[in-house]
Motif scaffolding. Structure first.
Motif, PDB file in Angstrom:
ATOM      1  N   GLU A  26     102.637 -25.561   5.920  1.00  0.00           N
ATOM      2  CA  GLU A  26     101.337 -25.981   6.271  1.00  0.00           C
ATOM      3  C   GLU A  26     100.436 -24.964   5.681  1.00  0.00           C
ATOM      4  O   GLU A  26      99.142 -25.157   5.884  1.00  0.00           O
ATOM      5  N   ALA A  27     100.755 -24.250   4.711  1.00  0.00           N
ATOM      6  CA  ALA A  27     100.056 -23.148   4.158  1.00  0.00           C
ATOM      7  C   ALA A  27      98.852 -23.678   3.395  1.00  0.00           C
ATOM      8  O   ALA A  27      97.727 -23.045   3.515  1.00  0.00           O
ATOM      9  N   GLY A  28      98.763 -24.766   2.793  1.00  0.00           N
ATOM     10  CA  GLY A  28      98.014 -25.349   2.089  1.00  0.00           C
ATOM     11  C   GLY A  28      96.620 -25.929   2.990  1.00  0.00           C
ATOM     12  O   GLY A  28      95.347 -25.872   2.751  1.00  0.00           O
ATOM     13  N   CYS A  29      97.049 -26.428   4.161  1.00  0.00           N
ATOM     14  CA  CYS A  29      96.140 -26.861   5.363  1.00  0.00           C
ATOM     15  C   CYS A  29      95.528 -25.690   5.721  1.00  0.00           C
ATOM     16  O   CYS A  29      94.037 -25.763   6.142  1.00  0.00           O
ATOM     17  N   VAL A  30      96.060 -24.578   6.164  1.00  0.00           N
ATOM     18  CA  VAL A  30      95.605 -23.320   6.604  1.00  0.00           C
ATOM     19  C   VAL A  30      94.515 -22.864   5.405  1.00  0.00           C
ATOM     20  O   VAL A  30      93.296 -22.285   6.154  1.00  0.00           O
ATOM     21  N   ASP A  31      94.625 -22.979   4.241  1.00  0.00           N
ATOM     22  CA  ASP A  31      93.872 -22.462   3.180  1.00  0.00           C
ATOM     23  C   ASP A  31      92.536 -23.184   3.402  1.00  0.00           C
ATOM     24  O   ASP A  31      91.464 -22.694   3.211  1.00  0.00           O
ATOM     25  N   ASP A  32      92.738 -24.538   3.717  1.00  0.00           N
ATOM     26  CA  ASP A  32      91.354 -25.342   3.731  1.00  0.00           C
ATOM     27  C   ASP A  32      90.587 -24.906   5.065  1.00  0.00           C
ATOM     28  O   ASP A  32      89.180 -24.772   4.961  1.00  0.00           O
ATOM     29  N   PHE A  33      91.368 -24.557   6.224  1.00  0.00           N
ATOM     30  CA  PHE A  33      90.573 -24.061   7.035  1.00  0.00           C
ATOM     31  C   PHE A  33      90.100 -22.618   6.965  1.00  0.00           C
ATOM     32  O   PHE A  33      88.857 -22.363   7.482  1.00  0.00           O
ATOM     33  N   LEU A  34      90.564 -21.688   6.564  1.00  0.00           N
ATOM     34  CA  LEU A  34      90.042 -20.521   6.045  1.00  0.00           C
ATOM     35  C   LEU A  34      88.990 -20.514   5.129  1.00  0.00           C
ATOM     36  O   LEU A  34      87.928 -19.918   5.431  1.00  0.00           O
ATOM     37  N   ALA A  35      88.930 -21.545   4.252  1.00  0.00           N
ATOM     38  CA  ALA A  35      87.862 -21.773   3.238  1.00  0.00           C
ATOM     39  C   ALA A  35      86.626 -22.324   4.072  1.00  0.00           C
ATOM     40  O   ALA A  35      85.367 -21.681   3.994  1.00  0.00           O
ATOM     41  N   LEU A  36      86.708 -23.095   5.046  1.00  0.00           N
ATOM     42  CA  LEU A  36      85.686 -23.562   5.713  1.00  0.00           C
ATOM     43  C   LEU A  36      85.111 -22.444   6.626  1.00  0.00           C
ATOM     44  O   LEU A  36      83.929 -22.308   6.843  1.00  0.00           O
ATOM     45  N   LEU A  37      85.897 -21.440   7.237  1.00  0.00           N
ATOM     46  CA  LEU A  37      85.587 -20.528   8.120  1.00  0.00           C
ATOM     47  C   LEU A  37      84.675 -19.509   7.134  1.00  0.00           C
ATOM     48  O   LEU A  37      83.699 -19.064   7.719  1.00  0.00           O
ATOM     49  N   ALA A  38      84.944 -19.454   5.962  1.00  0.00           N
ATOM     50  CA  ALA A  38      84.210 -18.367   5.218  1.00  0.00           C
ATOM     51  C   ALA A  38      82.920 -19.065   4.488  1.00  0.00           C
ATOM     52  O   ALA A  38      82.200 -18.495   4.153  1.00  0.00           O
ATOM     53  N   ASP A  39      82.890 -20.239   4.929  1.00  0.00           N
ATOM     54  CA  ASP A  39      81.425 -21.002   4.447  1.00  0.00           C
ATOM     55  C   ASP A  39      80.313 -20.535   5.023  1.00  0.00           C
ATOM     56  O   ASP A  39      80.106 -20.199   6.159  1.00  0.00           O
ATOM     57  N   ARG A  40      79.112 -20.320   4.181  1.00  0.00           N
ATOM     58  CA  ARG A  40      77.881 -19.749   4.622  1.00  0.00           C
ATOM     59  C   ARG A  40      77.208 -20.718   5.552  1.00  0.00           C
ATOM     60  O   ARG A  40      76.473 -20.094   6.672  1.00  0.00           O
ATOM     61  N   GLU A  41      77.513 -21.957   5.426  1.00  0.00           N
ATOM     62  CA  GLU A  41      76.604 -22.923   6.219  1.00  0.00           C
ATOM     63  C   GLU A  41      77.601 -23.069   7.490  1.00  0.00           C
ATOM     64  O   GLU A  41      78.833 -23.168   7.614  1.00  0.00           O
ATOM     65  N   ASP A  42      76.952 -22.904   8.640  1.00  0.00           N
ATOM     66  CA  ASP A  42      77.721 -22.700  10.003  1.00  0.00           C
ATOM     67  C   ASP A  42      78.664 -23.928  10.139  1.00  0.00           C
ATOM     68  O   ASP A  42      78.479 -25.120  10.537  1.00  0.00           O
ATOM     69  N   PRO A  43      80.150 -23.567  10.169  1.00  0.00           N
ATOM     70  CA  PRO A  43      80.918 -24.802  10.340  1.00  0.00           C
ATOM     71  C   PRO A  43      81.251 -25.083  11.872  1.00  0.00           C
ATOM     72  O   PRO A  43      82.161 -25.825  12.070  1.00  0.00           O
ATOM     73  N   PHE A  44      80.620 -24.367  12.616  1.00  0.00           N
ATOM     74  CA  PHE A  44      80.949 -24.528  14.107  1.00  0.00           C
ATOM     75  C   PHE A  44      79.819 -25.652  14.746  1.00  0.00           C
ATOM     76  O   PHE A  44      80.124 -25.935  15.998  1.00  0.00           O
ATOM     77  N   VAL A  45      79.045 -26.329  14.042  1.00  0.00           N
ATOM     78  CA  VAL A  45      78.042 -27.204  14.563  1.00  0.00           C
ATOM     79  C   VAL A  45      78.252 -28.683  13.963  1.00  0.00           C
ATOM     80  O   VAL A  45      78.711 -28.570  12.749  1.00  0.00           O
ATOM     81  N   ARG A  46      78.123 -29.719  14.703  1.00  0.00           N
ATOM     82  CA  ARG A  46      78.488 -31.041  14.283  1.00  0.00           C
ATOM     83  C   ARG A  46      77.572 -31.398  13.513  1.00  0.00           C
ATOM     84  O   ARG A  46      77.671 -32.646  12.640  1.00  0.00           O
ATOM     85  N   GLU A  47      76.292 -30.741  12.884  1.00  0.00           N
ATOM     86  CA  GLU A  47      75.386 -31.338  12.142  1.00  0.00           C
ATOM     87  C   GLU A  47      75.828 -30.949  10.737  1.00  0.00           C
ATOM     88  O   GLU A  47      75.263 -31.439   9.714  1.00  0.00           O
ATOM     89  N   ARG A  48      76.859 -30.194  10.472  1.00  0.00           N
ATOM     90  CA  ARG A  48      77.421 -29.896   9.160  1.00  0.00           C
ATOM     91  C   ARG A  48      78.194 -30.899   8.754  1.00  0.00           C
ATOM     92  O   ARG A  48      79.274 -30.851   8.953  1.00  0.00           O
ATOM     93  N   LEU A  49      77.837 -31.878   8.268  1.00  0.00           N
ATOM     94  CA  LEU A  49      78.581 -33.403   7.975  1.00  0.00           C
ATOM     95  C   LEU A  49      79.447 -33.039   6.700  1.00  0.00           C
ATOM     96  O   LEU A  49      80.228 -34.164   6.601  1.00  0.00           O
ATOM     97  N   ALA A  50      79.377 -32.071   6.072  1.00  0.00           N
ATOM     98  CA  ALA A  50      80.584 -31.821   4.971  1.00  0.00           C
ATOM     99  C   ALA A  50      81.785 -31.477   5.620  1.00  0.00           C
ATOM    100  O   ALA A  50      82.707 -31.440   4.922  1.00  0.00           O
ATOM    101  N   GLY A  51      81.893 -31.218   6.974  1.00  0.00           N
ATOM    102  CA  GLY A  51      82.888 -30.916   7.791  1.00  0.00           C
ATOM    103  C   GLY A  51      82.780 -29.681   8.567  1.00  0.00           C
ATOM    104  O   GLY A  51      81.927 -29.012   8.351  1.00  0.00           O
ATOM    105  N   HIS A  52      83.365 -29.735  10.015  1.00  0.00           N
ATOM    106  CA  HIS A  52      82.991 -28.610  10.881  1.00  0.00           C
ATOM    107  C   HIS A  52      84.235 -28.652  11.679  1.00  0.00           C
ATOM    108  O   HIS A  52      85.139 -29.642  11.638  1.00  0.00           O
ATOM    109  N   PHE A  53      84.389 -27.627  12.670  1.00  0.00           N
ATOM    110  CA  PHE A  53      85.487 -27.336  13.377  1.00  0.00           C
ATOM    111  C   PHE A  53      85.179 -27.961  14.648  1.00  0.00           C
ATOM    112  O   PHE A  53      84.418 -28.344  15.261  1.00  0.00           O
ATOM    113  N   THR A  54      86.590 -28.513  14.941  1.00  0.00           N
ATOM    114  CA  THR A  54      86.767 -29.091  16.497  1.00  0.00           C
ATOM    115  C   THR A  54      87.900 -28.449  17.035  1.00  0.00           C
ATOM    116  O   THR A  54      88.630 -27.639  16.493  1.00  0.00           O
ATOM    117  N   ALA A  55      88.032 -28.549  18.485  1.00  0.00           N
ATOM    118  CA  ALA A  55      89.158 -28.055  18.878  1.00  0.00           C
ATOM    119  C   ALA A  55      89.684 -29.063  20.164  1.00  0.00           C
ATOM    120  O   ALA A  55      89.114 -29.872  20.502  1.00  0.00           O
TER     121      ALA A  55
END
Length: 205
Positions: free
Chosen positions: A37-66
């Motif tokens: 699943e390394a490729g999937c992890v890379d996608d998550f790490l890229a989102l985490l590094a994004d300057r636009e806050d990925p922890f809010v639902r308003e980021r419609l390009a994609g955001h974290f859920t739990a």
């Protein structure tokens, strides 16, 4: 010597930076345990590094859920929700809404959606899933980057159905792993749970 120059300088990380570093380490640990699943992890790490806050639902390009893989005390059953918006049987979970501690988010969502007391979250990422959420009530389709954690129930198994769900139900994990009609990521998590070392899910935060 200037008084300011003579004072010791402390390198103290801000809470958001520390939380992001902890999640980054947890994702890399997950990649080590699940190299396929390394490729999937890379996608998550890229989102985490994004300057636009990925922890809010308003980021419609994609955001974290739990999400919470909420197992009973004996570890044989999982609590699922018949999700009101998606119309599917799924694990409990939801949006981070600015909380960068996704384990805490998973625990909070499990508590709110089940009404169960005495829940405890196990450290470490249990599963990852990136999936597209369809358009709903004017909110465009968007990607959820879902980080899943094991949450253990105590003696209380009398759940309360929240407004998020049509229904809740305890499901046998072995049967779920073989249920071809179940969500694919649920079956994957069931297989991971059944294949885990006995000690891997016994420690809680």
């Amino acid at each position: 010597m200037d008084r300011e120059d003579s004072m010791p300088h402390c390198n103290i990380e801000s809470p958001p930076a520390a939380a992001d570093r902890a999640l980054q380490a947890a994702l890399r640990d997950y990649a080590g345990r699940w190299p396929a699943e390394a490729g999937c992890v890379d996608d998550f790490l890229a989102l985490l590094a994004d300057r636009e806050d990925p922890f809010v639902r308003e980021r419609l390009a994609g955001h974290f859920t739990a999400s919470a893989w909420l197992v009973d005390r004996g570890g044989a059953r999982i609590l699922l929700t018949h999700h009101r918006k998606l119309g599917m049987w799924l694990q409990l979970g939801g949006h981070a809404d600015g909380d960068r501690d996704l384990a805490r988010t998973a625990l909070r969502e499990a508590e709110e959606e089940s009404g169960l007391a005495g829940l405890q979250v196990v450290p470490g990422v249990f599963d990852l899933d990136r999936h597209l959420i369809p358009e709903h009530k004017g909110v465009p389709a968007h990607w959820h980057y879902d980080v899943r954690y094991i949450v253990r129930a105590g003696d209380d198994e009398e759940f309360v159905v929240s407004d998020e769900s049509h229904a809740l139900a305890w499901r046998d994990i072995e049967a779920l792993a073989e249920d071809e009609g179940a969500d694919a990521s649920l079956r994957r998590m069931a297989r991971k749970w059944l294949a885990r070392p006995a000690s891997a899910a016994s420690t809680v935060v």
